[in-house]
Design a protein around this motif. Structure first.
Motif, PDB file in Angstrom:
ATOM      1  N   GLY A  98      -0.173 -50.270   7.790  1.00  0.00           N
ATOM      2  CA  GLY A  98      -0.808 -51.725   8.107  1.00  0.00           C
ATOM      3  C   GLY A  98      -1.731 -51.995   6.930  1.00  0.00           C
ATOM      4  N   SER A  99      -2.836 -50.533   6.903  1.00  0.00           N
ATOM      5  CA  SER A  99      -4.183 -50.472   6.653  1.00  0.00           C
ATOM      6  C   SER A  99      -4.423 -49.246   6.043  1.00  0.00           C
ATOM      7  CB  SER A  99      -5.509 -51.857   6.968  1.00  0.00           C
ATOM      8  OG  SER A  99      -5.113 -51.533   8.105  1.00  0.00           O
ATOM      9  N   ILE A 100      -5.441 -49.383   5.539  1.00  0.00           N
ATOM     10  CA  ILE A 100      -5.981 -47.279   5.333  1.00  0.00           C
ATOM     11  C   ILE A 100      -8.186 -47.988   5.071  1.00  0.00           C
ATOM     12  CG2 ILE A 100      -6.726 -46.068   3.941  1.00  0.00           C
ATOM     13  CD1 ILE A 100      -3.782 -46.063   2.936  1.00  0.00           C
ATOM     14  N   GLU A 101      -8.047 -47.279   5.765  1.00  0.00           N
ATOM     15  CA  GLU A 101      -9.748 -47.518   6.444  1.00  0.00           C
ATOM     16  C   GLU A 101     -10.710 -46.348   5.100  1.00  0.00           C
ATOM     17  OE1 GLU A 101     -12.937 -45.977   9.507  1.00  0.00           O
ATOM     18  OE2 GLU A 101     -10.887 -46.308  10.902  1.00  0.00           O
ATOM     19  N   ASP A 102     -10.527 -45.005   5.455  1.00  0.00           N
ATOM     20  CA  ASP A 102     -11.151 -44.193   4.197  1.00  0.00           C
ATOM     21  C   ASP A 102     -10.490 -42.995   4.758  1.00  0.00           C
ATOM     22  OD1 ASP A 102     -12.578 -43.656   2.451  1.00  0.00           O
ATOM     23  OD2 ASP A 102     -14.415 -44.546   3.259  1.00  0.00           O
ATOM     24  N   ALA A 103     -11.569 -42.231   3.886  1.00  0.00           N
ATOM     25  CA  ALA A 103     -10.823 -40.298   4.345  1.00  0.00           C
ATOM     26  C   ALA A 103     -12.475 -40.338   5.195  1.00  0.00           C
ATOM     27  CB  ALA A 103     -11.202 -39.513   3.336  1.00  0.00           C
ATOM     28  N   ARG A 104     -11.851 -39.059   6.707  1.00  0.00           N
ATOM     29  CA  ARG A 104     -13.273 -39.233   7.389  1.00  0.00           C
ATOM     30  C   ARG A 104     -13.670 -37.847   7.779  1.00  0.00           C
ATOM     31  NH1 ARG A 104     -16.582 -43.239   6.249  1.00  0.00           N
ATOM     32  NH2 ARG A 104     -15.814 -44.988   6.762  1.00  0.00           N
ATOM     33  N   VAL A 105     -14.595 -37.200   8.064  1.00  0.00           N
ATOM     34  CA  VAL A 105     -14.440 -35.769   8.049  1.00  0.00           C
ATOM     35  C   VAL A 105     -14.669 -35.483  10.010  1.00  0.00           C
ATOM     36  CG1 VAL A 105     -16.519 -33.570   8.243  1.00  0.00           C
ATOM     37  CG2 VAL A 105     -16.143 -34.766   5.883  1.00  0.00           C
ATOM     38  N   ILE A 106     -14.023 -34.834  10.443  1.00  0.00           N
ATOM     39  CA  ILE A 106     -13.652 -35.324  11.509  1.00  0.00           C
ATOM     40  C   ILE A 106     -14.089 -33.647  12.010  1.00  0.00           C
ATOM     41  CG2 ILE A 106     -12.732 -35.687  13.835  1.00  0.00           C
ATOM     42  CD1 ILE A 106     -11.438 -38.132  12.555  1.00  0.00           C
ATOM     43  N   ASP A 107     -15.235 -33.419  12.951  1.00  0.00           N
ATOM     44  CA  ASP A 107     -15.560 -32.449  12.826  1.00  0.00           C
ATOM     45  C   ASP A 107     -14.668 -31.298  14.629  1.00  0.00           C
ATOM     46  OD1 ASP A 107     -17.388 -30.887  10.618  1.00  0.00           O
ATOM     47  OD2 ASP A 107     -18.603 -32.336  11.547  1.00  0.00           O
ATOM     48  N   GLU A 108     -14.834 -32.328  15.059  1.00  0.00           N
ATOM     49  CA  GLU A 108     -14.201 -32.248  16.155  1.00  0.00           C
ATOM     50  C   GLU A 108     -12.783 -31.898  16.226  1.00  0.00           C
ATOM     51  OE1 GLU A 108     -15.757 -34.570  16.441  1.00  0.00           O
ATOM     52  OE2 GLU A 108     -18.018 -34.438  16.991  1.00  0.00           O
ATOM     53  N   ALA A 109     -12.522 -30.422  17.083  1.00  0.00           N
ATOM     54  CA  ALA A 109     -10.792 -30.291  16.668  1.00  0.00           C
ATOM     55  C   ALA A 109      -9.702 -31.610  17.755  1.00  0.00           C
ATOM     56  CB  ALA A 109     -10.520 -28.817  17.888  1.00  0.00           C
ATOM     57  N   PRO A 110      -8.680 -31.014  17.003  1.00  0.00           N
ATOM     58  CA  PRO A 110      -7.888 -32.019  17.679  1.00  0.00           C
ATOM     59  C   PRO A 110      -7.227 -32.148  19.651  1.00  0.00           C
ATOM     60  CG  PRO A 110      -6.676 -31.800  15.525  1.00  0.00           C
ATOM     61  CD  PRO A 110      -8.024 -30.682  16.540  1.00  0.00           C
ATOM     62  N   GLN A 111      -7.175 -32.813  20.432  1.00  0.00           N
ATOM     63  CA  GLN A 111      -7.153 -32.877  21.244  1.00  0.00           C
ATOM     64  C   GLN A 111      -5.824 -33.046  21.881  1.00  0.00           C
ATOM     65  OE1 GLN A 111      -9.211 -30.925  23.610  1.00  0.00           O
ATOM     66  NE2 GLN A 111     -10.798 -31.678  21.612  1.00  0.00           N
ATOM     67  N   PRO A 112      -5.544 -32.652  23.513  1.00  0.00           N
ATOM     68  CA  PRO A 112      -4.017 -32.692  23.199  1.00  0.00           C
ATOM     69  C   PRO A 112      -3.718 -35.132  23.550  1.00  0.00           C
ATOM     70  CG  PRO A 112      -4.850 -30.796  24.708  1.00  0.00           C
ATOM     71  CD  PRO A 112      -6.233 -31.415  23.848  1.00  0.00           C
ATOM     72  N   ILE A 113      -2.634 -34.980  24.150  1.00  0.00           N
ATOM     73  CA  ILE A 113      -2.707 -36.033  23.897  1.00  0.00           C
ATOM     74  C   ILE A 113      -2.007 -36.061  25.619  1.00  0.00           C
ATOM     75  CG2 ILE A 113      -0.575 -37.907  23.276  1.00  0.00           C
ATOM     76  CD1 ILE A 113      -0.434 -37.097  21.100  1.00  0.00           C
ATOM     77  N   ARG A 114      -3.318 -36.803  26.228  1.00  0.00           N
ATOM     78  CA  ARG A 114      -2.766 -37.266  27.732  1.00  0.00           C
ATOM     79  C   ARG A 114      -2.818 -38.537  28.124  1.00  0.00           C
ATOM     80  NH1 ARG A 114      -7.323 -34.219  26.753  1.00  0.00           N
ATOM     81  NH2 ARG A 114      -7.643 -31.921  27.299  1.00  0.00           N
ATOM     82  N   ALA A 115      -2.182 -39.229  27.198  1.00  0.00           N
ATOM     83  CA  ALA A 115      -1.669 -40.537  27.735  1.00  0.00           C
ATOM     84  C   ALA A 115       0.547 -40.067  27.273  1.00  0.00           C
ATOM     85  CB  ALA A 115      -2.224 -41.765  26.152  1.00  0.00           C
ATOM     86  N   ILE A 173       0.845 -35.118  16.544  1.00  0.00           N
ATOM     87  CA  ILE A 173       0.739 -34.022  17.178  1.00  0.00           C
ATOM     88  C   ILE A 173      -0.762 -33.774  18.250  1.00  0.00           C
ATOM     89  CG2 ILE A 173       2.030 -33.735  15.688  1.00  0.00           C
ATOM     90  CD1 ILE A 173      -0.794 -32.866  13.601  1.00  0.00           C
ATOM     91  N   GLY A 174      -1.797 -34.584  18.161  1.00  0.00           N
ATOM     92  CA  GLY A 174      -2.879 -34.573  18.951  1.00  0.00           C
ATOM     93  C   GLY A 174      -3.825 -35.964  18.637  1.00  0.00           C
ATOM     94  N   MET A 175      -4.501 -36.104  19.378  1.00  0.00           N
ATOM     95  CA  MET A 175      -5.972 -36.549  19.461  1.00  0.00           C
ATOM     96  C   MET A 175      -7.083 -36.714  18.715  1.00  0.00           C
ATOM     97  SD  MET A 175      -4.319 -39.679  20.987  1.00  0.00           S
ATOM     98  CE  MET A 175      -5.493 -40.371  21.294  1.00  0.00           C
ATOM     99  N   LEU A 176      -7.515 -37.016  18.083  1.00  0.00           N
ATOM    100  CA  LEU A 176      -8.821 -37.321  17.279  1.00  0.00           C
ATOM    101  C   LEU A 176      -9.937 -37.880  18.521  1.00  0.00           C
ATOM    102  CD1 LEU A 176      -7.883 -36.599  13.831  1.00  0.00           C
ATOM    103  CD2 LEU A 176      -9.009 -34.833  15.644  1.00  0.00           C
ATOM    104  N   GLU A 177     -11.155 -38.713  17.971  1.00  0.00           N
ATOM    105  CA  GLU A 177     -11.711 -38.738  18.143  1.00  0.00           C
ATOM    106  C   GLU A 177     -12.840 -39.768  16.993  1.00  0.00           C
ATOM    107  OE1 GLU A 177     -15.278 -40.846  21.342  1.00  0.00           O
ATOM    108  OE2 GLU A 177     -13.605 -39.753  22.162  1.00  0.00           O
TER     109      GLU A 177
END
Length: 144
Positions: free
Chosen positions: A88-105, A116-120
């Protein structure tokens, strides 16, 4: 960079794709339909003297396509083949330092298959997706 992600939206959901998997982001021109192709294969397009298999991400997730007008695609190469994932759209490329978390929903089946995971990022939850699972489509995933 191992923490670099491309942020996009698919069916209104913010997603992250690991940047190491992304070849490029393009605006698609003409797409030639492929007879008897699975429903999530929108067709073929030309990209820098290569054939690009165009994948409707919404269809691959089991949704009706909503994309009208110009199409933006994330180009992924798998086993020597190029795929254009229509988003639909592309925001940008971002550095996200936190490791992916398991999906809890609990996710709808299409999302559960590709997530395969969640990022904030900036207070927003992003689904980390596996493009290869998206390219496989719902029918192929059920047959495996």
């Amino acid at each position: 960079m191992e923490n670099l992600y491309l942020i996009a939206t698919i069916a209104g959901q913010s997603v992250a794709i690991h940047a190491s998997l992304v070849d490029s982001v393009v605006d698609l021109g003409a797409i030639a339909p492929v007879p008897l192709a699975p429903p999530h294969i929108a067709g073929l397009a030309a990209l820098r003297s290569k054939v690009l298999t165009v994948v409707c991400c919404e269809c691959a997730l089991g949704f009706a396509p909503t994309q009208r007008g110009p199409r933006r695609a994330v180009v992924i190469q798998i086993d020597g083949h190029h795929y254009g994932l229509v988003v639909g759209s592309i925001e940008d490329a971002r550095v996200i330092d936190e490791a992916p978390q398991p999906i809890r929903a609990r996710l709808e089946p299409g999302w559960a298959r590709i997530a395969i995971g969640m990022l904030e990022h900036d207070g927003e939850a992003l689904l980390l997706i596996d493009p290869e699972r998206l390219i496989a489509g719902a029918d192929e995933a059920l047959a495996a």
